[in-house]
Scaffold this motif. Structure first.
Motif, PDB file in Angstrom:
ATOM      1  N   SER A  34     -83.244  -5.095  33.490  1.00 40.84           N
ATOM      2  CA  SER A  34     -82.407  -6.140  32.899  1.00 40.84           C
ATOM      3  C   SER A  34     -81.152  -6.408  33.738  1.00 40.84           C
ATOM      4  CB  SER A  34     -82.043  -5.787  31.460  1.00 40.84           C
ATOM      5  OG  SER A  34     -81.320  -4.576  31.412  1.00 40.84           O
ATOM      6  N   ARG A  35     -81.099  -5.809  34.924  1.00 39.43           N
ATOM      7  CA  ARG A  35     -80.015  -6.010  35.882  1.00 39.43           C
ATOM      8  C   ARG A  35     -78.648  -5.577  35.357  1.00 39.43           C
ATOM      9  NH1 ARG A  35     -81.769 -10.365  39.975  1.00 39.43           N
ATOM     10  NH2 ARG A  35     -83.983 -10.457  39.534  1.00 39.43           N
ATOM     11  N   LYS A  36     -78.663  -4.568  34.521  1.00 39.17           N
ATOM     12  CA  LYS A  36     -77.412  -3.984  34.013  1.00 39.17           C
ATOM     13  C   LYS A  36     -77.145  -2.718  34.829  1.00 39.17           C
ATOM     14  CE  LYS A  36     -77.875  -5.812  29.360  1.00 39.17           C
ATOM     15  NZ  LYS A  36     -77.990  -5.477  27.938  1.00 39.17           N
ATOM     16  N   TYR A  37     -76.711  -2.929  36.044  1.00 38.63           N
ATOM     17  CA  TYR A  37     -76.574  -1.836  37.003  1.00 38.63           C
ATOM     18  C   TYR A  37     -75.479  -0.855  36.628  1.00 38.63           C
ATOM     19  CZ  TYR A  37     -79.643  -4.933  39.577  1.00 38.63           C
ATOM     20  OH  TYR A  37     -80.691  -5.736  39.941  1.00 38.63           O
ATOM     21  N   LEU A  38     -74.406  -1.346  36.038  1.00 38.24           N
ATOM     22  CA  LEU A  38     -73.328  -0.454  35.610  1.00 38.24           C
ATOM     23  C   LEU A  38     -73.831   0.500  34.521  1.00 38.24           C
ATOM     24  CD1 LEU A  38     -70.379   0.262  36.085  1.00 38.24           C
ATOM     25  CD2 LEU A  38     -69.756  -1.436  34.358  1.00 38.24           C
ATOM     26  N   ALA A  39     -74.594  -0.034  33.579  1.00 40.57           N
ATOM     27  CA  ALA A  39     -75.172   0.803  32.517  1.00 40.57           C
ATOM     28  C   ALA A  39     -76.163   1.803  33.116  1.00 40.57           C
ATOM     29  CB  ALA A  39     -75.856  -0.067  31.469  1.00 40.57           C
ATOM     30  N   ALA A  40     -76.946   1.374  34.102  1.00 45.76           N
ATOM     31  CA  ALA A  40     -77.895   2.277  34.757  1.00 45.76           C
ATOM     32  C   ALA A  40     -77.148   3.414  35.444  1.00 45.76           C
ATOM     33  CB  ALA A  40     -78.748   1.516  35.763  1.00 45.76           C
ATOM     34  N   MET A  41     -76.038   3.097  36.071  1.00 50.04           N
ATOM     35  CA  MET A  41     -75.243   4.119  36.737  1.00 50.04           C
ATOM     36  C   MET A  41     -74.644   5.096  35.715  1.00 50.04           C
ATOM     37  SD  MET A  41     -72.231   3.652  39.555  1.00 50.04           S
ATOM     38  CE  MET A  41     -71.010   3.058  38.415  1.00 50.04           C
ATOM     39  N   ARG A  42     -74.137   4.558  34.617  1.00 52.31           N
ATOM     40  CA  ARG A  42     -73.569   5.404  33.560  1.00 52.31           C
ATOM     41  C   ARG A  42     -74.631   6.346  32.992  1.00 52.31           C
ATOM     42  NH1 ARG A  42     -73.967   4.221  28.730  1.00 52.31           N
ATOM     43  NH2 ARG A  42     -74.069   1.959  28.951  1.00 52.31           N
ATOM     44  N   LEU A  43     -75.822   5.837  32.748  1.00 57.56           N
ATOM     45  CA  LEU A  43     -76.920   6.659  32.236  1.00 57.56           C
ATOM     46  C   LEU A  43     -77.351   7.709  33.267  1.00 57.56           C
ATOM     47  CD1 LEU A  43     -79.013   3.887  30.451  1.00 57.56           C
ATOM     48  CD2 LEU A  43     -77.654   5.671  29.351  1.00 57.56           C
ATOM     49  N   SER A  44     -77.311   7.343  34.535  1.00 50.55           N
ATOM     50  CA  SER A  44     -77.641   8.304  35.595  1.00 50.55           C
ATOM     51  C   SER A  44     -76.645   9.454  35.614  1.00 50.55           C
ATOM     52  CB  SER A  44     -77.648   7.610  36.960  1.00 50.55           C
ATOM     53  OG  SER A  44     -78.660   6.631  37.011  1.00 50.55           O
ATOM     54  N   LEU A  45     -75.380   9.139  35.379  1.00 53.67           N
ATOM     55  CA  LEU A  45     -74.367  10.195  35.308  1.00 53.67           C
ATOM     56  C   LEU A  45     -74.612  11.109  34.108  1.00 53.67           C
ATOM     57  CD1 LEU A  45     -71.189   8.156  36.320  1.00 53.67           C
ATOM     58  CD2 LEU A  45     -72.360   9.919  37.672  1.00 53.67           C
ATOM     59  N   LEU A  46     -75.019  10.522  32.992  1.00 51.85           N
ATOM     60  CA  LEU A  46     -75.366  11.340  31.819  1.00 51.85           C
ATOM     61  C   LEU A  46     -76.537  12.273  32.145  1.00 51.85           C
ATOM     62  CD1 LEU A  46     -75.205   8.803  28.818  1.00 51.85           C
ATOM     63  CD2 LEU A  46     -73.721  10.783  29.211  1.00 51.85           C
ATOM     64  N   ALA A  47     -77.518  11.757  32.855  1.00 53.73           N
ATOM     65  CA  ALA A  47     -78.662  12.585  33.238  1.00 53.73           C
ATOM     66  C   ALA A  47     -78.208  13.709  34.156  1.00 53.73           C
ATOM     67  CB  ALA A  47     -79.715  11.732  33.933  1.00 53.73           C
ATOM     68  N   GLY A  48     -77.322  13.394  35.070  1.00 52.42           N
ATOM     69  CA  GLY A  48     -76.774  14.438  35.948  1.00 52.42           C
ATOM     70  C   GLY A  48     -76.052  15.511  35.179  1.00 52.42           C
ATOM     71  N   ASP A  49     -75.300  15.129  34.168  1.00 55.16           N
ATOM     72  CA  ASP A  49     -74.595  16.102  33.318  1.00 55.16           C
ATOM     73  C   ASP A  49     -75.589  17.032  32.625  1.00 55.16           C
ATOM     74  OD1 ASP A  49     -72.096  15.146  33.973  1.00 55.16           O
ATOM     75  OD2 ASP A  49     -71.843  13.973  32.108  1.00 55.16           O
ATOM     76  N   ILE A  50     -76.677  16.464  32.123  1.00 60.16           N
ATOM     77  CA  ILE A  50     -77.678  17.279  31.418  1.00 60.16           C
ATOM     78  C   ILE A  50     -78.346  18.252  32.383  1.00 60.16           C
ATOM     79  CG2 ILE A  50     -79.911  17.189  30.227  1.00 60.16           C
ATOM     80  CD1 ILE A  50     -78.916  14.590  28.893  1.00 60.16           C
ATOM     81  N   VAL A  51     -78.673  17.780  33.561  1.00 60.63           N
ATOM     82  CA  VAL A  51     -79.323  18.643  34.561  1.00 60.63           C
ATOM     83  C   VAL A  51     -78.390  19.758  34.994  1.00 60.63           C
ATOM     84  CG1 VAL A  51     -80.215  18.705  36.933  1.00 60.63           C
ATOM     85  CG2 VAL A  51     -80.928  16.870  35.375  1.00 60.63           C
ATOM     86  N   SER A  52     -77.107  19.466  35.118  1.00 62.57           N
ATOM     87  CA  SER A  52     -76.153  20.483  35.593  1.00 62.57           C
ATOM     88  C   SER A  52     -75.790  21.513  34.525  1.00 62.57           C
ATOM     89  CB  SER A  52     -74.885  19.807  36.109  1.00 62.57           C
ATOM     90  OG  SER A  52     -74.152  19.226  35.033  1.00 62.57           O
ATOM     91  N   GLU A  53     -76.205  21.312  33.287  1.00 61.75           N
ATOM     92  CA  GLU A  53     -75.884  22.235  32.182  1.00 61.75           C
ATOM     93  C   GLU A  53     -76.776  23.467  32.174  1.00 61.75           C
ATOM     94  OE1 GLU A  53     -76.271  19.963  28.633  1.00 61.75           O
ATOM     95  OE2 GLU A  53     -74.391  18.905  28.909  1.00 61.75           O
ATOM     96  N   SER A  54     -77.284  23.878  33.263  1.00 58.07           N
ATOM     97  CA  SER A  54     -78.219  25.025  33.281  1.00 58.07           C
ATOM     98  C   SER A  54     -77.534  26.345  33.268  1.00 58.07           C
ATOM     99  CB  SER A  54     -79.124  24.928  34.503  1.00 58.07           C
ATOM    100  OG  SER A  54     -79.891  23.774  34.409  1.00 58.07           O
TER     101      SER A  54
END
Length: 170
Positions: free
Chosen positions: A150-170
């Motif tokens: 849907s070309r909402k690149y800012l939202a995609a970037m924000r969600l990618s950061l959330l995914a990074g946070d989850i992955v780093s919670e190990s």
């Protein structure tokens, strides 16, 4: 079959072609609004094309699935209705929690998918932390894809950061 039974059969078949393979009988029954006995009877009537084992059902082969999809469709209206019916079951069934992101993406329900990915809603109760983490990452993956589509690149970037946070919670 009576007229009422025929409507149930059509609804059952539409749900069967909409939901991902290895559909739990209880989820299929809730989505199609039919009983487990009705589903088991349907499977018995068809015998060979459908496979039923340990309370799961799926098509036995690709030609059967293709025939069902051609006959009973896989339309957006059916898809959105199935999503509406199974979403409340996501607290009970890991299958539903796993299926929702892909169904929402197929239905082009991008905003709903984004909301789902950002929350802990519709996650099954009493699952291991590792599985919960995996489900959250799966949601984020589908939501990122939706935001890019849907070309909402800012939202995609924000969600990618959330995914990074989850992955780093190990």
């Amino acid at each position: 079959y009576s007229s009422a039974e025929q409507k149930k059969l059509v609804r059952l078949c539409r749900c069967l072609v909409t939901l991902p393979p290895n559909v739990p009988i209880d989820v299929l029954g809730a989505a199609a609004n039919v009983s487990k006995d009705f589903i088991v009877g349907f499977i018995s009537d068809w015998e060979r094309p459908l496979w039923y084992s340990q309370d799961y059902i799926h098509f036995r082969d690709e030609p059967t699935e293709t025939w069902f999809k051609g006959k009973f469709g896989d339309g957006q209206g059916d898809l959105k209705e199935v999503i509406r019916l199974i979403t409340p079951l996501s607290h009970q069934y890991v299958y539903v929690a796993r299926s929702l992101p892909s169904l929402l993406l197929r239905a082009c329900e991008y905003e709903e998918l984004e909301k789902l990915a950002e929350s802990d809603e519709a996650l099954p109760e009493n699952i291991h932390l590792a599985e919960q983490k995996e489900l959250k990452l799966e949601r984020l993956r589908f939501a990122i894809s939706a935001m890019i589509r849907s070309r909402k690149y800012l939202a995609a970037m924000r969600l990618s950061l959330l995914a990074g946070d989850i992955v780093s919670e190990s």
